[in-house]
Design a protein around this motif. Structure first.
Motif, PDB file in Angstrom:
ATOM      1  N   VAL A 114       0.827  -1.209   0.000  1.00 60.51           N
ATOM      2  CA  VAL A 114       0.000   0.000   0.000  1.00 60.51           C
ATOM      3  C   VAL A 114       0.862   1.261   0.000  1.00 60.51           C
ATOM      4  O   VAL A 114       0.486   2.277  -0.602  1.00 60.51           O
ATOM      5  CB  VAL A 114      -0.994  -0.007   1.181  1.00 60.51           C
ATOM      6  N   ALA A 115       2.021   1.218   0.633  1.00 64.51           N
ATOM      7  CA  ALA A 115       2.936   2.360   0.588  1.00 64.51           C
ATOM      8  C   ALA A 115       3.606   2.478  -0.769  1.00 64.51           C
ATOM      9  O   ALA A 115       3.926   3.587  -1.220  1.00 64.51           O
ATOM     10  CB  ALA A 115       3.988   2.229   1.687  1.00 64.51           C
ATOM     11  N   ALA A 116       3.819   1.347  -1.440  1.00 62.00           N
ATOM     12  CA  ALA A 116       4.430   1.369  -2.769  1.00 62.00           C
ATOM     13  C   ALA A 116       3.445   1.828  -3.838  1.00 62.00           C
ATOM     14  O   ALA A 116       3.855   2.377  -4.870  1.00 62.00           O
ATOM     15  CB  ALA A 116       4.960  -0.019  -3.125  1.00 62.00           C
ATOM     16  N   ALA A 117       2.163   1.616  -3.606  1.00 60.76           N
ATOM     17  CA  ALA A 117       1.144   1.835  -4.637  1.00 60.76           C
ATOM     18  C   ALA A 117       1.171   3.225  -5.279  1.00 60.76           C
ATOM     19  O   ALA A 117       1.032   3.327  -6.505  1.00 60.76           O
ATOM     20  CB  ALA A 117      -0.239   1.539  -4.067  1.00 60.76           C
ATOM     21  N   PRO A 118       1.331   4.317  -4.520  1.00 56.64           N
ATOM     22  CA  PRO A 118       1.323   5.641  -5.160  1.00 56.64           C
ATOM     23  C   PRO A 118       2.431   5.848  -6.187  1.00 56.64           C
ATOM     24  O   PRO A 118       2.330   6.752  -7.029  1.00 56.64           O
ATOM     25  CB  PRO A 118       1.489   6.605  -3.974  1.00 56.64           C
ATOM     26  N   ARG A 119       3.467   5.020  -6.160  1.00 58.27           N
ATOM     27  CA  ARG A 119       4.575   5.160  -7.118  1.00 58.27           C
ATOM     28  C   ARG A 119       4.405   4.262  -8.339  1.00 58.27           C
ATOM     29  O   ARG A 119       5.236   4.291  -9.243  1.00 58.27           O
ATOM     30  CB  ARG A 119       5.908   4.850  -6.435  1.00 58.27           C
ATOM     31  N   ILE A 120       3.362   3.450  -8.369  1.00 58.39           N
ATOM     32  CA  ILE A 120       3.156   2.522  -9.484  1.00 58.39           C
ATOM     33  C   ILE A 120       2.500   3.265 -10.640  1.00 58.39           C
ATOM     34  O   ILE A 120       1.451   3.888 -10.477  1.00 58.39           O
ATOM     35  CB  ILE A 120       2.300   1.321  -9.052  1.00 58.39           C
ATOM     36  N   ARG A 121       3.100   3.177 -11.808  1.00 55.72           N
ATOM     37  CA  ARG A 121       2.600   3.892 -12.986  1.00 55.72           C
ATOM     38  C   ARG A 121       2.130   2.952 -14.090  1.00 55.72           C
ATOM     39  O   ARG A 121       1.735   3.409 -15.165  1.00 55.72           O
ATOM     40  CB  ARG A 121       3.694   4.815 -13.534  1.00 55.72           C
ATOM     41  N   VAL A 122       2.144   1.645 -13.846  1.00 59.36           N
ATOM     42  CA  VAL A 122       1.682   0.695 -14.856  1.00 59.36           C
ATOM     43  C   VAL A 122       0.306   0.167 -14.465  1.00 59.36           C
ATOM     44  O   VAL A 122      -0.098   0.263 -13.300  1.00 59.36           O
ATOM     45  CB  VAL A 122       2.674  -0.484 -15.001  1.00 59.36           C
ATOM     46  N   PRO A 123      -0.445  -0.379 -15.424  1.00 59.85           N
ATOM     47  CA  PRO A 123      -1.768  -0.927 -15.092  1.00 59.85           C
ATOM     48  C   PRO A 123      -1.690  -2.045 -14.062  1.00 59.85           C
ATOM     49  O   PRO A 123      -0.789  -2.897 -14.113  1.00 59.85           O
ATOM     50  CB  PRO A 123      -2.268  -1.445 -16.440  1.00 59.85           C
ATOM     51  N   VAL A 124      -2.640  -2.034 -13.135  1.00 60.48           N
ATOM     52  CA  VAL A 124      -2.701  -3.043 -12.076  1.00 60.48           C
ATOM     53  C   VAL A 124      -4.115  -3.601 -11.999  1.00 60.48           C
ATOM     54  O   VAL A 124      -5.092  -2.852 -11.926  1.00 60.48           O
ATOM     55  CB  VAL A 124      -2.311  -2.456 -10.709  1.00 60.48           C
ATOM     56  N   LEU A 125      -4.209  -4.927 -12.015  1.00 63.56           N
ATOM     57  CA  LEU A 125      -5.469  -5.623 -11.781  1.00 63.56           C
ATOM     58  C   LEU A 125      -5.352  -6.366 -10.460  1.00 63.56           C
ATOM     59  O   LEU A 125      -4.513  -7.253 -10.305  1.00 63.56           O
ATOM     60  CB  LEU A 125      -5.763  -6.607 -12.914  1.00 63.56           C
ATOM     61  N   LEU A 126      -6.183  -5.982  -9.491  1.00 64.34           N
ATOM     62  CA  LEU A 126      -6.226  -6.642  -8.192  1.00 64.34           C
ATOM     63  C   LEU A 126      -7.382  -7.631  -8.194  1.00 64.34           C
ATOM     64  O   LEU A 126      -8.518  -7.282  -8.534  1.00 64.34           O
ATOM     65  CB  LEU A 126      -6.421  -5.618  -7.082  1.00 64.34           C
TER      66      LEU A 126
END
Length: 289
Positions: A217-229
């Motif tokens: 959750v702390a890493a999430a704001p830096r993710i710039r690629v599509p993510v499917l949860l």
């Protein structure tokens, strides 16, 4: 040959974490730390898929990791990387690999540190495992890379995606939002907070990692690629709230699929796979790389 199916946590992260907390509450902190750091190893049982090539590479800290590479069916479109759950191994990803290979993806499946045939004695839930994934990506030719992680593997994939631009898309199945929460929420009545913290501190000392740093959750704001949860709506081991927290923190192209009636180990239903495959077709360009 029967192909093992991916499970969100064979041997189960929840069992390992609960064991850690239980022992922390009634025994020395060393028991709790040991249960958290040292998942059981699931043997490959001599299984070698047809057409697989053995690969070996060196992960963070000099740990030697082993895996398989399988060629795509037809022109190469990119690479699919499978990251298994706690106390599991690469073999559980063969079914997923077959689906992606049929869509033109080469497949890379490897045993995480302290799992399967790989070296390492401590699982750090992404702290070192995301660096291991970076070393695995060094093996690959240029082109799109789709990573599918299950439970522990999902958490590793999300943490890696925040820092490694080579990842093109992430499918995270039954992730936890952060290590501290997934551990602590399991036994508020079993062990005191002081007991739990003592176990965490000892685990950090023994494995040279930081519990607070293990946080999708702390890493999430830096993710710039599509993510499917993807998360089972009835997952009582790692509740859907974990994926929901990660989803809320993601800034970009994102989707959350809650699978009705599914628990921790069965979120990858036929319907879920249909949606995963349609999503991949949308976010990853077709054609050879």
């Amino acid at each position: 040959m029967e192909v093992p199916q991916p499970r969100a946590c064979r041997g189960r992260l929840a069992v390992l974490v609960l064991a850690a907390l239980l022992t922390a509450g009634c025994m020395p902190a060393s028991w709790g730390a040991g249960a958290l750091l040292h998942p059981s190893r699931r043997s490959l049982s001599g299984l070698v898929p047809a057409g697989a090539r053995e690969v070996a590479f060196t992960g963070a800290g000099g740990v030697h990791l082993k895996g398989w590479r399988l060629e795509p069916e037809g022109p190469r479109r990119g690479t699919f990387v499978y990251l298994h759950g706690s106390a599991d191994n690469r073999a559980s990803g063969l079914g997923a690999a077959a689906r992606f290979r049929a869509r033109g993806f080469e497949a890379l499946l490897y045993d995480g540190r302290a799992h399967g045939a790989s070296e390492g004695t401590a699982c750090t839930y992404g702290f070192y495992e995301k660096q291991d994934l970076a070393r695995a990506l060094d093996l690959l030719p240029p082109g799109p890379v789709v990573v599918l992680g299950v439970s522990l593997g999902a958490a590793v994939a999300l943490q890696a995606a925040a820092d490694d631009p080579r990842l093109s898309a992430v499918v995270a199945v039954a992730t936890f939002s952060d290590l501290r929460t997934v551990a602590t929420e399991r036994a508020p009545w079993v062990a005191s907070q002081a007991d739990i913290e003592a176990a965490f501190r000892l685990a950090e000392e023994q494995a040279a990692f930081q519990v607070e740093a293990v946080s999708p959750v702390a890493a999430a704001p830096r993710i710039r690629v599509p993510v499917l949860l993807v998360h089972g709506a009835e997952d009582h081991e790692t509740p859907p709230a974990h994926s929901q927290r990660v989803f809320k923190a993601l800034p970009g192209d994102k989707r959350l699929l809650l699978v009705p009636g599914a628990g921790h180990d069965d979120a990858l239903s036929a319907e879920a796979w249909r949606e995963i495959e349609e999503w991949v077709e949308r976010v990853v360009p077709g054609g050879a790389s």
